[in-house]
Design a protein around this motif. Sequence first.
Motif, PDB file in Angstrom:
ATOM      1  N   LEU A   1       2.192 -12.135  -6.245  1.00 44.97           N
ATOM      2  CA  LEU A   1       0.648 -12.489  -7.237  1.00 44.97           C
ATOM      3  C   LEU A   1       1.239 -13.161  -8.326  1.00 44.97           C
ATOM      4  O   LEU A   1       0.359 -14.068  -8.407  1.00 44.97           O
ATOM      5  CB  LEU A   1       1.511 -11.339  -8.280  1.00 44.97           C
ATOM      6  N   ARG A   2       2.252 -14.344  -7.747  1.00 50.60           N
ATOM      7  CA  ARG A   2       2.520 -15.717  -8.610  1.00 50.60           C
ATOM      8  C   ARG A   2       1.149 -16.461  -7.738  1.00 50.60           C
ATOM      9  O   ARG A   2       1.249 -17.685  -8.300  1.00 50.60           O
ATOM     10  CB  ARG A   2       3.743 -15.927  -8.348  1.00 50.60           C
TER      11      ARG A   2
ATOM     12  N   THR B   1       7.907  -4.259   0.572  1.00 55.05           N
ATOM     13  CA  THR B   1       8.969  -3.673   1.451  1.00 55.05           C
ATOM     14  C   THR B   1      10.268  -3.889   0.182  1.00 55.05           C
ATOM     15  O   THR B   1      11.160  -3.471  -0.128  1.00 55.05           O
ATOM     16  CB  THR B   1       9.797  -3.717   2.521  1.00 55.05           C
ATOM     17  N   ARG B   2       9.900  -5.147  -0.571  1.00 50.54           N
ATOM     18  CA  ARG B   2      10.746  -5.823  -1.296  1.00 50.54           C
ATOM     19  C   ARG B   2       9.893  -5.864  -2.978  1.00 50.54           C
ATOM     20  O   ARG B   2       8.568  -6.749  -2.749  1.00 50.54           O
ATOM     21  CB  ARG B   2      11.132  -6.583  -0.762  1.00 50.54           C
ATOM     22  N   ARG B   3      10.676  -5.843  -3.555  1.00 52.19           N
ATOM     23  CA  ARG B   3       9.878  -6.293  -5.324  1.00 52.19           C
ATOM     24  C   ARG B   3       9.962  -8.170  -5.193  1.00 52.19           C
ATOM     25  O   ARG B   3       8.387  -7.864  -6.392  1.00 52.19           O
ATOM     26  CB  ARG B   3      10.849  -5.665  -6.619  1.00 52.19           C
TER      27      ARG B   3
ATOM     28  N   ARG C   1       1.203 -11.216 -16.057  1.00 52.92           N
ATOM     29  CA  ARG C   1       0.993  -9.909 -16.709  1.00 52.92           C
ATOM     30  C   ARG C   1       0.857  -8.837 -15.528  1.00 52.92           C
ATOM     31  O   ARG C   1       1.211  -7.985 -15.736  1.00 52.92           O
ATOM     32  CB  ARG C   1      -0.248 -10.386 -17.553  1.00 52.92           C
ATOM     33  N   ALA C   2      -0.086  -8.996 -14.168  1.00 56.61           N
ATOM     34  CA  ALA C   2      -0.467  -8.552 -12.801  1.00 56.61           C
ATOM     35  C   ALA C   2       1.551  -8.364 -12.857  1.00 56.61           C
ATOM     36  O   ALA C   2       1.704  -7.091 -12.463  1.00 56.61           O
ATOM     37  CB  ALA C   2      -0.213  -8.883 -12.336  1.00 56.61           C
ATOM     38  N   ILE C   3       3.064  -8.667 -12.403  1.00 53.96           N
ATOM     39  CA  ILE C   3       3.469  -8.285 -12.143  1.00 53.96           C
ATOM     40  C   ILE C   3       4.174  -7.332 -13.212  1.00 53.96           C
ATOM     41  O   ILE C   3       4.790  -6.280 -13.142  1.00 53.96           O
ATOM     42  CB  ILE C   3       4.661  -9.061 -12.432  1.00 53.96           C
TER      43      ILE C   3
END
Length: 232
Positions: free
Chosen positions: A200-201, A191-193, A211-213
């Motif tokens: 991901l971290r 729901t939140r970036r 890279r994924a972000i």
Amino acid sequence: MPRIAKGAVPSPNIWHNPQIYELENRAVDPDGVIDTAIRSVRPWTGATILDIGCGTGYHLPGYASDAARVIGVEPHPDLAALATRRCAALPNVTVQVAAAQSLPVPDASVDVAIARWAYFFGPGCEPGLKELSRAVRRGGAAFVVDLDASRGSFGEWFRAAVPAYSPRLIEDFWSRQGWNRLELTPRMAFTRRPDLEAVLRIEFTPAVSQRAITETEGLEFPYPTLLRWRLF
Ligand SMILES: C[S@@+](CC[C@H](N)C(=O)[O-])C[C@H]1O[C@@H](n2cnc3c(N)ncnc32)[C@H](O)[C@@H]1O
């Protein structure tokens, strides 16, 4: 101080960041495709469920709402304590500190065993598979849910972060065991970036998570998953 149970494979994401891992658990599979697939193979209403490597017990209350009895097993005592606290008001749930290689349950006492995000079930896990054969009763089933690192952007990021990981070797191992397999692609939706980026971290090395972000727009991405199971 209780010790980490023998045979545990370190799990840096949840061991070091249980709160962020909680956000990950909330984000994974909002459509319930994994549980639907498991329940279509072996329904668990009224069953005794064993959750192997239950972590902080995120999935235990969901199982407990339909199952007769739920046993969570987790080798890390701090996580097992969080799971116990989460389920304190649920009389049909117990949590024990133990590993897959030495399950604290009697022979033929479990209907449905589930190990979720269970990288510790792979090459070398034969003692855990033997324990499943002992603990699961006739008519029961054992399930292993894990990332499918051979597919999708998430698989690519994972292989970049862990170059020694070979999806081919994992697949060869499981095909020798004769287990069934089903590819699933649940969503991981936030729901939140900032939550998406935090998750991901904890999953990848700093360079790969960056890279994924960068490669992820919006609030969700597909999460390639393999469901493996054996009927007893
Ligand atoms: C990625 S976490 C997933 C936790 C939980 N299944 C969930 O979905 O929230 C993997 C868990 O497996 C546990 N684990 C590691 N080695 C294990 C073993 N040999 N037997 C059982 N659990 C193990 C870790 O301590 C960790 O809690």
